[in-house]
Design a protein around this motif. Sequence first.
Motif, PDB file in Angstrom:
ATOM      1  N   ASP A  14       0.846  -1.189   0.000  1.00  0.00           N
ATOM      2  CA  ASP A  14       0.000   0.000   0.000  1.00  0.00           C
ATOM      3  C   ASP A  14       0.880   1.236   0.000  1.00  0.00           C
ATOM      4  OD1 ASP A  14      -2.489  -1.338   0.130  1.00  0.00           O
ATOM      5  OD2 ASP A  14      -2.212  -1.655   2.272  1.00  0.00           O
ATOM      6  N   ILE A  16       0.651   5.802  -0.441  1.00  0.00           N
ATOM      7  CA  ILE A  16      -0.156   7.016  -0.510  1.00  0.00           C
ATOM      8  C   ILE A  16       0.428   7.868  -1.623  1.00  0.00           C
ATOM      9  CG2 ILE A  16      -0.788   9.139   0.701  1.00  0.00           C
ATOM     10  CD1 ILE A  16      -0.725   7.477   3.290  1.00  0.00           C
ATOM     11  N   THR A  27      -4.739   6.518  -2.391  1.00  0.00           N
ATOM     12  CA  THR A  27      -4.051   5.336  -1.865  1.00  0.00           C
ATOM     13  C   THR A  27      -4.265   4.196  -2.850  1.00  0.00           C
ATOM     14  OG1 THR A  27      -5.964   4.594  -0.577  1.00  0.00           O
ATOM     15  CG2 THR A  27      -4.366   5.988   0.563  1.00  0.00           C
ATOM     16  N   ARG A  56       6.166   8.927   6.062  1.00  0.00           N
ATOM     17  CA  ARG A  56       5.500   7.625   6.188  1.00  0.00           C
ATOM     18  C   ARG A  56       4.315   7.807   7.111  1.00  0.00           C
ATOM     19  NH1 ARG A  56       9.567   2.949   5.026  1.00  0.00           N
ATOM     20  NH2 ARG A  56      10.984   4.201   3.860  1.00  0.00           N
ATOM     21  N   VAL A  57       3.265   7.105   6.826  1.00  0.00           N
ATOM     22  CA  VAL A  57       2.053   7.172   7.631  1.00  0.00           C
ATOM     23  C   VAL A  57       1.876   5.828   8.308  1.00  0.00           C
ATOM     24  CG1 VAL A  57      -0.450   7.439   7.518  1.00  0.00           C
ATOM     25  CG2 VAL A  57       1.018   8.854   6.066  1.00  0.00           C
ATOM     26  N   VAL A  58       1.537   5.849   9.580  1.00  0.00           N
ATOM     27  CA  VAL A  58       1.282   4.609  10.311  1.00  0.00           C
ATOM     28  C   VAL A  58      -0.227   4.386  10.329  1.00  0.00           C
ATOM     29  CG1 VAL A  58       1.508   3.400  12.504  1.00  0.00           C
ATOM     30  CG2 VAL A  58       3.352   4.898  11.714  1.00  0.00           C
ATOM     31  N   ASP A  59      -0.642   3.231   9.836  1.00  0.00           N
ATOM     32  CA  ASP A  59      -2.054   2.874   9.780  1.00  0.00           C
ATOM     33  C   ASP A  59      -2.210   1.452  10.283  1.00  0.00           C
ATOM     34  OD1 ASP A  59      -4.794   2.832   9.185  1.00  0.00           O
ATOM     35  OD2 ASP A  59      -4.427   2.141   7.137  1.00  0.00           O
ATOM     36  N   GLY A  60      -2.831   1.292  11.424  1.00  0.00           N
ATOM     37  CA  GLY A  60      -3.035  -0.042  11.981  1.00  0.00           C
ATOM     38  C   GLY A  60      -1.732  -0.766  12.273  1.00  0.00           C
ATOM     39  N   ARG A  62       0.968  -0.557  10.538  1.00  0.00           N
ATOM     40  CA  ARG A  62       1.768  -0.683   9.318  1.00  0.00           C
ATOM     41  C   ARG A  62       2.285   0.688   8.901  1.00  0.00           C
ATOM     42  NH1 ARG A  62      -1.537  -2.110   4.700  1.00  0.00           N
ATOM     43  NH2 ARG A  62      -2.966  -0.675   5.655  1.00  0.00           N
ATOM     44  N   GLN A  63       3.521   0.728   8.415  1.00  0.00           N
ATOM     45  CA  GLN A  63       4.062   1.962   7.859  1.00  0.00           C
ATOM     46  C   GLN A  63       3.763   1.990   6.368  1.00  0.00           C
ATOM     47  OE1 GLN A  63       8.104   2.870   8.631  1.00  0.00           O
ATOM     48  NE2 GLN A  63       7.781   3.213  10.792  1.00  0.00           N
ATOM     49  N   ILE A  64       3.139   3.059   5.914  1.00  0.00           N
ATOM     50  CA  ILE A  64       2.791   3.213   4.504  1.00  0.00           C
ATOM     51  C   ILE A  64       3.631   4.341   3.931  1.00  0.00           C
ATOM     52  CG2 ILE A  64       0.938   3.689   2.870  1.00  0.00           C
ATOM     53  CD1 ILE A  64      -1.017   2.617   4.979  1.00  0.00           C
TER      54      ILE A  64
END
Length: 75
Positions: A14, A16, A27, A56-60, A62-64
Amino acid sequence: MDSCADARTAELVDVILEGGPETLPTTMQVAATPDMACIKVPNLGGYDHFERADDRVVDGGRQISVFRWTMRTRI
């Protein structure tokens, strides 16, 4: 092989997408490796090019990775 080329070890991840045409989602899943510096996304008879940002974005948990639009080329 350039840094945007498909790597043999690429897997679906994944990402962004920032910037670029409105026809692309913000996304999506792309074939990438952890060290891939840029990606090319097929779109409307061409490719939209994105370069990896430091963000980087942390979602649940996970680093995206975030990729920013840089240019468009035609097929």
